[in-house]
Design a protein around this motif. Structure first.
Motif, PDB file in Angstrom:
ATOM      1  N   UNK A 124      71.902  -5.238 -57.550  1.00 42.41           N
ATOM      2  CA  UNK A 124      71.454  -5.859 -58.791  1.00 42.41           C
ATOM      3  C   UNK A 124      71.703  -7.361 -58.761  1.00 42.41           C
ATOM      4  N   UNK A 125      70.808  -8.073 -59.422  1.00 40.96           N
ATOM      5  CA  UNK A 125      70.965  -9.516 -59.589  1.00 40.96           C
ATOM      6  C   UNK A 125      70.331  -9.887 -60.927  1.00 40.96           C
ATOM      7  N   UNK A 126      71.110 -10.470 -61.804  1.00 45.26           N
ATOM      8  CA  UNK A 126      70.525 -10.861 -63.077  1.00 45.26           C
ATOM      9  C   UNK A 126      71.045 -12.218 -63.509  1.00 45.26           C
ATOM     10  N   UNK A 150      74.587 -13.392 -61.817  1.00 50.15           N
ATOM     11  CA  UNK A 150      75.487 -12.365 -61.317  1.00 50.15           C
ATOM     12  C   UNK A 150      74.802 -11.651 -60.151  1.00 50.15           C
ATOM     13  N   UNK A 151      75.464 -11.648 -58.986  1.00 49.82           N
ATOM     14  CA  UNK A 151      74.986 -10.908 -57.820  1.00 49.82           C
ATOM     15  C   UNK A 151      75.936  -9.743 -57.569  1.00 49.82           C
ATOM     16  N   UNK A 152      75.395  -8.519 -57.600  1.00 53.51           N
ATOM     17  CA  UNK A 152      76.197  -7.307 -57.421  1.00 53.51           C
ATOM     18  C   UNK A 152      75.685  -6.568 -56.191  1.00 53.51           C
ATOM     19  N   UNK A 153      76.172  -6.940 -54.991  1.00 52.13           N
ATOM     20  CA  UNK A 153      75.631  -6.376 -53.750  1.00 52.13           C
ATOM     21  C   UNK A 153      75.820  -4.876 -53.620  1.00 52.13           C
ATOM     22  N   UNK A 165      82.643  -7.696 -53.509  1.00 53.76           N
ATOM     23  CA  UNK A 165      81.554  -8.536 -53.036  1.00 53.76           C
ATOM     24  C   UNK A 165      80.727  -9.177 -54.122  1.00 53.76           C
ATOM     25  N   UNK A 166      81.014  -8.879 -55.397  1.00 58.44           N
ATOM     26  CA  UNK A 166      80.233  -9.459 -56.493  1.00 58.44           C
ATOM     27  C   UNK A 166      80.462 -10.963 -56.576  1.00 58.44           C
ATOM     28  N   UNK A 167      79.429 -11.675 -56.983  1.00 56.52           N
ATOM     29  CA  UNK A 167      79.507 -13.126 -57.054  1.00 56.52           C
ATOM     30  C   UNK A 167      78.919 -13.633 -58.361  1.00 56.52           C
TER      31      UNK A 167
END
Length: 300
Positions: free
Chosen positions: A137-139, A130-133, A71-73
């Motif tokens: 985390x989101x950075x 970077x979105x790490x559902x 699911x990471x984007x």
């Protein structure tokens, strides 16, 4: 070099991951074909802007291929101030790739032969998110849009924000049978293999200098040659290494996620009075997807 590597089927629209353990290096190779044509066909871009967006999609696939968690984007967004290109955005999620750009046609016609980043974007900047559902985390890292290409700006991002020595090569070729774009990314990692001493981040580390020079020798025509498989390219570059591990391949698809259901879910988050203001005289909210250039009539 490791033998008996299975070739990537066709070598197009896939990301190939690899590592060079003795050099503490990881890398990704990507070559886009039909997926690239499908994304570019959504809008009538001038050739120069097609090439720009194609390079951005290659970079997005290379960096997105580094993500491991489900699911990471990854999203790459270039915003301009005073340039011909007003906005460029691409994203990658689990092998799904999409992107588009918005430009001023009149100003583009006045541009002439200039294709450098300053002429195209003005005083723009590049944001990588970077979105790490899985972890919530989101950075994000932001660097100026400077240098000769988007690839150069992306290398600067890794140097400034990630402090990871990185070399990127990218090329785009348009032909009568469609476009082909290819890219190579290699990185020197401070964390060596288990049991080995942690390395200090050094742009001039002998291990990194060696690999960076080899990667830099890759020619543009090799990157976009569909007759030359990614495995053959890695062999040409690194055949003197004791071992090159092919870690994974990821098929790539055009991944526009627009649908009536999706937009209904998005609109449901707005207050009822705001949705009423969006409606036309027939009570329809017309939603435009910039990625695929389609309109979706939503009955509220």
């Amino acid at each position: 070099m490791t033998e008996h590597m299975e070739p990537i089927q066709g070598g197009l629209d896939r990301v190939l991951g690899f590592t060079i353990p003795d050099r503490n290096v990881r890398g990704r190779f990507v070559r886009l074909g039909p997926v690239l044509d499908e994304i570019l066909a959504a809008h009538e871009y001038p050739p120069v802007l097609k090439q720009l967006l194609a390079e951005a999609l290659v970079l997005c696939a290379l960096m997105g291929g580094l993500l491991k968690r489900e699911g990471s984007q990854l999203t790459i967004q270039a915003q301009a101030q005073g340039g011909v290109v007003e906005l460029l955005v691409c994203d990658y999620r689990e092998g799904e790739l999409r992107g588009y750009l918005k430009h001023d046609p009149e100003r583009f016609d006045e541009l002439g032969a200039a294709t450098d980043l300053q002429s195209l974007f003005g005083a723009g900047h590049l944001a990588i998110t970077f979105d790490l559902p899985e972890t919530g985390e989101r950075y994000q890292g932001v660097v100026p849009l400077e240098g000769e290409s988007l690839s150069a700006a992306m290398e600067e991002y890794f140097a400034r924000s990630e402090q990871v020595p990185t070399r990127i090569r990218a090329a785009v070729q348009a032909g009568p049978n469609g476009s082909v774009a290819g890219g190579l990314l290699v990185q020197h990692l401070a964390d060596g293999e288990e049991g080995r001493e942690r390395l200090h981040v050094r742009m001039d580390h002998p291990e990194w200098e060696h690999v960076s020079i080899l990667a830099g020798s890759l020619r543009a025509e090799e990157l976009v040659d569909p007759e030359l498989t990614p495995e053959e390219i890695l062999w040409r570059l690194f055949h003197e290494e004791r071992e090159v591990r092919i870690s994974e391949t990821m098929p790539l698809t055009r991944g526009c996620r627009c649908s009536v259901v999706h937009f209904e879910e998005v609109l449901a988050r707005f207050p009822k009075e705001d949705r009423r203001d969006m409606q036309d005289e027939n009570g329809i909210i017309l939603v435009d997807c910039a990625f695929c250039s389609r309109e979706f009539p939503i009955q509220d």
